[in-house]
Design a protein around this motif. Structure first.
Motif, PDB file in Angstrom:
ATOM      1  N   LYS A 218       0.826  -1.209   0.000  1.00 14.87           N
ATOM      2  CA  LYS A 218       0.000   0.000   0.000  1.00 14.87           C
ATOM      3  C   LYS A 218       0.858   1.257   0.000  1.00 14.87           C
ATOM      4  N   VAL A 219       1.929   1.256   0.783  1.00 16.10           N
ATOM      5  CA  VAL A 219       2.839   2.407   0.804  1.00 16.10           C
ATOM      6  C   VAL A 219       3.482   2.577  -0.570  1.00 16.10           C
ATOM      7  N   LYS A 220       3.901   1.467  -1.179  1.00 16.62           N
ATOM      8  CA  LYS A 220       4.502   1.520  -2.516  1.00 16.62           C
ATOM      9  C   LYS A 220       3.520   2.126  -3.521  1.00 16.62           C
ATOM     10  N   LYS A 221       2.253   1.739  -3.435  1.00 22.50           N
ATOM     11  CA  LYS A 221       1.255   2.297  -4.340  1.00 22.50           C
ATOM     12  C   LYS A 221       1.080   3.797  -4.094  1.00 22.50           C
ATOM     13  N   SER A 222       1.097   4.209  -2.837  1.00 20.16           N
ATOM     14  CA  SER A 222       0.938   5.633  -2.523  1.00 20.16           C
ATOM     15  C   SER A 222       2.100   6.453  -3.086  1.00 20.16           C
ATOM     16  N   ASP A 228       1.391  13.247  -8.344  1.00 24.31           N
ATOM     17  CA  ASP A 228       0.196  13.892  -8.884  1.00 24.31           C
ATOM     18  C   ASP A 228      -0.247  15.006  -7.934  1.00 24.31           C
ATOM     19  N   LYS A 229       0.094  16.237  -8.284  1.00 25.04           N
ATOM     20  CA  LYS A 229      -0.163  17.373  -7.388  1.00 25.04           C
ATOM     21  C   LYS A 229      -1.648  17.691  -7.237  1.00 25.04           C
ATOM     22  N   TYR A 230      -2.475  17.099  -8.100  1.00 26.56           N
ATOM     23  CA  TYR A 230      -3.913  17.355  -8.014  1.00 26.56           C
ATOM     24  C   TYR A 230      -4.608  16.411  -7.041  1.00 26.56           C
ATOM     25  N   LYS A 231      -3.893  15.407  -6.563  1.00 23.05           N
ATOM     26  CA  LYS A 231      -4.461  14.470  -5.591  1.00 23.05           C
ATOM     27  C   LYS A 231      -4.100  14.908  -4.176  1.00 23.05           C
ATOM     28  N   SER A 232      -5.085  14.975  -3.302  1.00 23.44           N
ATOM     29  CA  SER A 232      -4.822  15.280  -1.898  1.00 23.44           C
ATOM     30  C   SER A 232      -4.277  14.035  -1.207  1.00 23.44           C
ATOM     31  N   LEU A 233      -3.704  14.222  -0.032  1.00 24.84           N
ATOM     32  CA  LEU A 233      -3.199  13.073   0.725  1.00 24.84           C
ATOM     33  C   LEU A 233      -4.337  12.143   1.127  1.00 24.84           C
ATOM     34  N   THR A 234      -5.511  12.712   1.375  1.00 22.34           N
ATOM     35  CA  THR A 234      -6.672  11.879   1.698  1.00 22.34           C
ATOM     36  C   THR A 234      -7.047  11.001   0.511  1.00 22.34           C
ATOM     37  N   ASP A 235      -7.061  11.601  -0.687  1.00 21.48           N
ATOM     38  CA  ASP A 235      -7.372  10.826  -1.900  1.00 21.48           C
ATOM     39  C   ASP A 235      -6.344   9.715  -2.110  1.00 21.48           C
ATOM     40  N   ILE A 236      -5.066  10.054  -1.918  1.00 22.41           N
ATOM     41  CA  ILE A 236      -4.000   9.068  -2.109  1.00 22.41           C
ATOM     42  C   ILE A 236      -4.134   7.944  -1.089  1.00 22.41           C
ATOM     43  N   ALA A 237      -4.446   8.300   0.147  1.00 24.69           N
ATOM     44  CA  ALA A 237      -4.624   7.288   1.198  1.00 24.69           C
ATOM     45  C   ALA A 237      -5.709   6.291   0.805  1.00 24.69           C
ATOM     46  N   SER A 246      -4.827   9.423   8.498  1.00 25.08           N
ATOM     47  CA  SER A 246      -3.945   9.277   9.659  1.00 25.08           C
ATOM     48  C   SER A 246      -3.254   7.914   9.653  1.00 25.08           C
ATOM     49  N   HIS A 247      -3.996   6.869   9.282  1.00 26.70           N
ATOM     50  CA  HIS A 247      -3.407   5.533   9.172  1.00 26.70           C
ATOM     51  C   HIS A 247      -2.348   5.509   8.070  1.00 26.70           C
ATOM     52  N   PHE A 248      -2.639   6.161   6.952  1.00 27.95           N
ATOM     53  CA  PHE A 248      -1.700   6.272   5.838  1.00 27.95           C
ATOM     54  C   PHE A 248      -0.409   6.955   6.275  1.00 27.95           C
ATOM     55  N   ILE A 249      -0.527   8.105   6.934  1.00 33.54           N
ATOM     56  CA  ILE A 249       0.661   8.858   7.346  1.00 33.54           C
ATOM     57  C   ILE A 249       1.502   8.048   8.329  1.00 33.54           C
TER      58      ILE A 249
END
Length: 269
Positions: A218-222, A228-237, A246-249
């Motif tokens: 999952k981290v590798k996919k993120s 992609d600067k148009y994707k938020s961290l929430t979207d990427i998570a 929070s789990h992603f970070i």
């Protein structure tokens, strides 16, 4: 057939570093097609963004962001790039760099597509070190690359040694889609293997627990989505299969040592 000299790739090189036997380049691929060629030194190609097709005399690799290939110096290949932006990170290795660490590439002939998520995460760390480029980066790069080579050589030995028949299909299931929330019992049913057997022997062949292996995927996919600067961290998570940001970070920091936001800032030119 053309031989490319050290540091030479088809495209626009955005950065070029020479580090005591290592040549490190960050290149935007601009050619739609590159005819058969080979390189002066053994090297790694790591796709940071976009797509490229690479073929050699044995097989064809369809590389997307996060794909990692190793080529020995005499390996001939060609490339085709579909429309769109594609960026590759390369590390070329001189013989004297290998000798100082008592390393040999004799067991790594031709081209190798590296699938191991541990190795790919190490390569993202190598990419990050090339962007920091401070007085600790040389030591960090040497350490990470030695770890990469030892991991790949160890993986090759495991591949060619006797392995249970269920290992390859399990790996394919896990790599196919990190968004799947398969339970141990479901995996057991798909493979026809008792769940206790999977749990007991998974670390022997994958180097970590099943849960940690999935988190690494999952981290590798993120990491492939972060440019992609148009994707938020929430979207990427969510797109990477994490339940929330929070789990992603937390998981990202455990595997990469920094936050996804800090890594993202270093990925852009």
């Amino acid at each position: 057939m053309k031989q490319l000299k050290t540091g030479q790739f088809f495209g626009a090189t955005n950065s070029h570093l020479e580090w005591k036997g290592l040549t490190i380049t960050d290149t935007e691929y601009t050619h739609e097609k590159v005819d058969w060629h080979y390189h002066e030194k053994p090297y790694f190609t790591f796709i940071i963004q976009g797509k490229v097709l690479e073929g050699n005399r044995k097989e064809i690799y369809e590389c997307t962001a996060g794909s990692l290939l190793f080529h020995n110096w005499d390996d001939a290949h060609y490339n085709k790039k579909p429309p769109g932006f594609t960026r590759g990170f390369h590390i070329e290795i001189a013989q004297h760099w290998l000798e100082q660490f008592d390393l040999s590439l004799d067991s790594l002939q031709g081209s190798i597509a590296v699938k191991n998520p541990d190795v790919k995460l190490l390569f993202y760390k190598l990419f990050y070190e090339s962007k920091i480029h401070d007085n600790a980066s040389h030591l960090a790069t040497d350490t990470l690359l030695v770890d990469v080579l030892e991991n790949i050589k160890g993986q090759n030995k495991t591949v060619y040694s006797a392995r249970p028949d269920w290992i390859k299909p399990l790996q394919e299931i896990l790599h196919e889609d990190t968004l799947q929330s398969l339970s141990l019992s479901q995996l057991s049913g798909l493979l026809g293997i008792h769940p206790v057997h999977i749990s007991r022997y998974f670390p022997k062949y994958f180097g970590c627990s099943l849960g940690n292996y999935i988190r690494k995927l999952k981290v590798k996919k993120s990491l492939a989505l972060l440019p992609d600067k148009y994707k938020s961290l929430t979207d990427i998570a969510l797109d990477s299969g994490f339940s929330d940001q929070s789990h992603f970070i937390r998981c990202f920091k455990e595997n990469m040592g920094i936050t996804p936001l800090a890594f993202r800032k270093r990925m852009h030119f």
